[in-house]
Design a protein around this motif. Structure first.
Motif, PDB file in Angstrom:
ATOM      1  N   ALA A 178       0.839  -1.207   0.000  1.00  0.00           N
ATOM      2  CA  ALA A 178       0.000   0.000   0.000  1.00  0.00           C
ATOM      3  C   ALA A 178       0.870   1.252   0.000  1.00  0.00           C
ATOM      4  O   ALA A 178       0.592   2.222  -0.728  1.00  0.00           O
ATOM      5  N   LEU A 179       1.936   1.230   0.789  1.00  0.00           N
ATOM      6  CA  LEU A 179       2.851   2.377   0.842  1.00  0.00           C
ATOM      7  C   LEU A 179       3.577   2.574  -0.485  1.00  0.00           C
ATOM      8  O   LEU A 179       3.828   3.712  -0.903  1.00  0.00           O
ATOM      9  N   LYS A 217       2.361   1.974  -3.423  1.00  0.00           N
ATOM     10  CA  LYS A 217       1.403   2.653  -4.309  1.00  0.00           C
ATOM     11  C   LYS A 217       1.359   4.144  -3.995  1.00  0.00           C
ATOM     12  O   LYS A 217       1.334   4.980  -4.897  1.00  0.00           O
ATOM     13  N   GLN A 218       1.340   4.472  -2.693  1.00  0.00           N
ATOM     14  CA  GLN A 218       1.367   5.879  -2.287  1.00  0.00           C
ATOM     15  C   GLN A 218       2.627   6.563  -2.804  1.00  0.00           C
ATOM     16  O   GLN A 218       2.579   7.691  -3.291  1.00  0.00           O
ATOM     17  N   ASN A 245       2.377   7.527  -6.379  1.00  0.00           N
ATOM     18  CA  ASN A 245       1.531   8.715  -6.546  1.00  0.00           C
ATOM     19  C   ASN A 245       2.254   9.987  -6.099  1.00  0.00           C
ATOM     20  O   ASN A 245       2.197  11.010  -6.785  1.00  0.00           O
ATOM     21  N   PHE A 246       2.901   9.930  -4.937  1.00  0.00           N
ATOM     22  CA  PHE A 246       3.641  11.102  -4.452  1.00  0.00           C
ATOM     23  C   PHE A 246       4.736  11.510  -5.427  1.00  0.00           C
ATOM     24  O   PHE A 246       4.956  12.691  -5.676  1.00  0.00           O
ATOM     25  N   ALA A 266       6.453  14.085   1.295  1.00  0.00           N
ATOM     26  CA  ALA A 266       5.574  12.949   1.560  1.00  0.00           C
ATOM     27  C   ALA A 266       6.219  11.659   1.046  1.00  0.00           C
ATOM     28  O   ALA A 266       6.167  10.615   1.704  1.00  0.00           O
ATOM     29  N   VAL A 269       7.142   8.269   3.241  1.00  0.00           N
ATOM     30  CA  VAL A 269       6.626   6.946   2.867  1.00  0.00           C
ATOM     31  C   VAL A 269       7.787   5.979   2.629  1.00  0.00           C
ATOM     32  O   VAL A 269       7.741   4.830   3.081  1.00  0.00           O
TER      33      VAL A 269
END
Length: 141
Positions: A51-52, A54-55, A58-59, A67, A71
Motif C-alpha cells: 500500500a505504501l 502505491k502511495q 503517486n507522491f 511525503a 513513505v
C-alpha cells in the motif's frame, strides 16, 4: 555419437527439473515459504508495504517530495522489521542456495556442451579450441 531431437532434449530437461524440484533444498524452501505465508505479522507488514509503495508512486508522480520521503522511510522501516524475523532470513538464505544450485547446473550444462563440441571436432579442451579452428589457424597464409 547419438543424435537427439530438440523434443528429446526438452524431455530430458523436464526430467532434470522434476528431480531438482524434489531435492532437500527445494523441500526446505517450500517449508519456509509456507511458514512465511502463515505468519500474520509478516503478511500484514507485506500488505502495508504494498500500500505504501502505491502511495510512493503517486507522491512521486505529483512531485510531493516530503511525503515521498516519509513513505519511503516507513517502507524501509517495515522491510527491516520483516528482515529481522528469523524465518525471513532463513527463507532468503534458502533462496540463495537454490539460485546458486540453478547457476551451477546452468554453468555445468553450458561447459559440457562446449566441451562436447570441442571433443567432437577433435579440438583441444585445454585451449578451448574446436578442431575446425585449429585446422584453419594452421593453414593461414
Amino acid at each position: 555419437m547419438a543424435k537427439y531431437t530438440r523434443a528429446e532434449v526438452l524431455q530430458e530437461a523436464r526430467g532434470l527439473a522434476e528431480k531438482m524440484a524434489n531435492i532437500e533444498e527445494i523441500d526446505r524452501f517450500k517449508q519456509l515459504e509456507a511458514k512465511l505465508n502463515e505468519n500474520n505479522k509478516i503478511q500484514s507488514s507485506i500488505k502495508k508495504i504494498k500500500a505504501l509503495q502505491k502511495q510512493a508512486v503517486n507522491f512521486q508522480a505529483y512531485g510531493k517530495q516530503e511525503a515521498l520521503k516519509r513513505v519511503e522511510e516507513e517502507i524501509d522501516r517495515l522491510q527491516q522489521e520483516i528482515d529481522e524475523i528469523p524465518v525471513v532470513q532463513e527463507f532468503k538464505d534458502s533462496q540463495v542456495v537454490i539460485n546458486d544450485l540453478l547457476q551451477l547446473v546452468t554453468n555445468t550444462i553450458a561447459r559440457e556442451i562446449t566441451n562436447e563440441v570441442i571433443r567432437s571436432t577433435d579440438g583441444d579442451l585445454l585451449s578451448g579450441e574446436t578442431g575446425s579452428k585449429r585446422k584453419n589457424s594452421s593453414h593461414s597464409c
